[in-house]
Design a protein around this motif. Structure first.
Motif: not given
Length: 181
Positions: A1-5, A147-148, A152-154
């Motif tokens: 999992f990514c940290t925000p999720c 959304h960005l 779109h962090r990667f």
């Protein structure tokens, strides 16, 4: 999992699992899962060496035969590159959907929008998503800034082969799952 999720799953008063949504108790580790990973044996698809699942990731990173196995799968699902560049969408530079300033790379677009348009509530089409094969050029994001920052962090280029055929890829995965134990 990514940290925000993962953080979203842990936010409620009763945190939930990101997969099955069952209630989590804070600070407890999945000891049964850890034990299963430590005691389950598997075989490398490249060199056929037996090892525990817990060692597989580090082995796969250094096993040249496993790397070849992965590349065979990639080659099996990759289409021939298109030679007509007019039909090839530009996935490297994007216009700002608010002010139409052009030639931002993905990171530049994010920074530009954060600096100049963070309070703009106008619904806009994400130019990055619209350029993707699965993108909808008519979809307007209700909260483009959010959304960005989330999507779109990667760069997708790191993870996506745009020339891969999805049907071939699924057939290859199914074939490998039947062949592999």
């Amino acid at each position: 999992f990514c940290t925000p999720c993962l953080q979203q799953c842990l936010k409620p008063k009763k945190p939930v699992c990101g997969v099955c949504r069952s209630t989590l108790s804070s600070g407890s580790r999945a000891l049964d899962l850890e034990k299963q990973i430590e005691t389950t044996e598997t075989t490398c698809n490249g060199c056929n060496k037996k090892m525990y699942l817990s060692k597989m990731r580090s082995h796969a990173a250094s096993c040249s035969k496993y790397q070849n196995y992965i590349m065979e799968g990639v080659k099996a699902v990759t289409k021939e590159p298109l030679h007509n560049t007019r039909n090839f969408p530009n996935r490297f530079t994007f216009p700002c959907p608010y002010c139409n300033e052009k030639n931002f790379d993905q990171e530049g677009l994010v920074e530009h929008c954060k600096a100049l348009h963070s309070m703009d509530a106008k619904q806009v089409v994400c130019p990055i998503c619209a350029s993707m094969p699965w993108g909808d050029p008519n979809y307007r994001s209700a909260n483009f800034m959010e959304h960005l920052q989330r999507r779109h962090r990667f760069s997708y280029d790191t993870f996506v082969d745009y020339d891969a055929d999805e049907d071939d890829m699924m057939a290859q995965v199914l074939m490998r799952s039947l062949r592999d134990k």
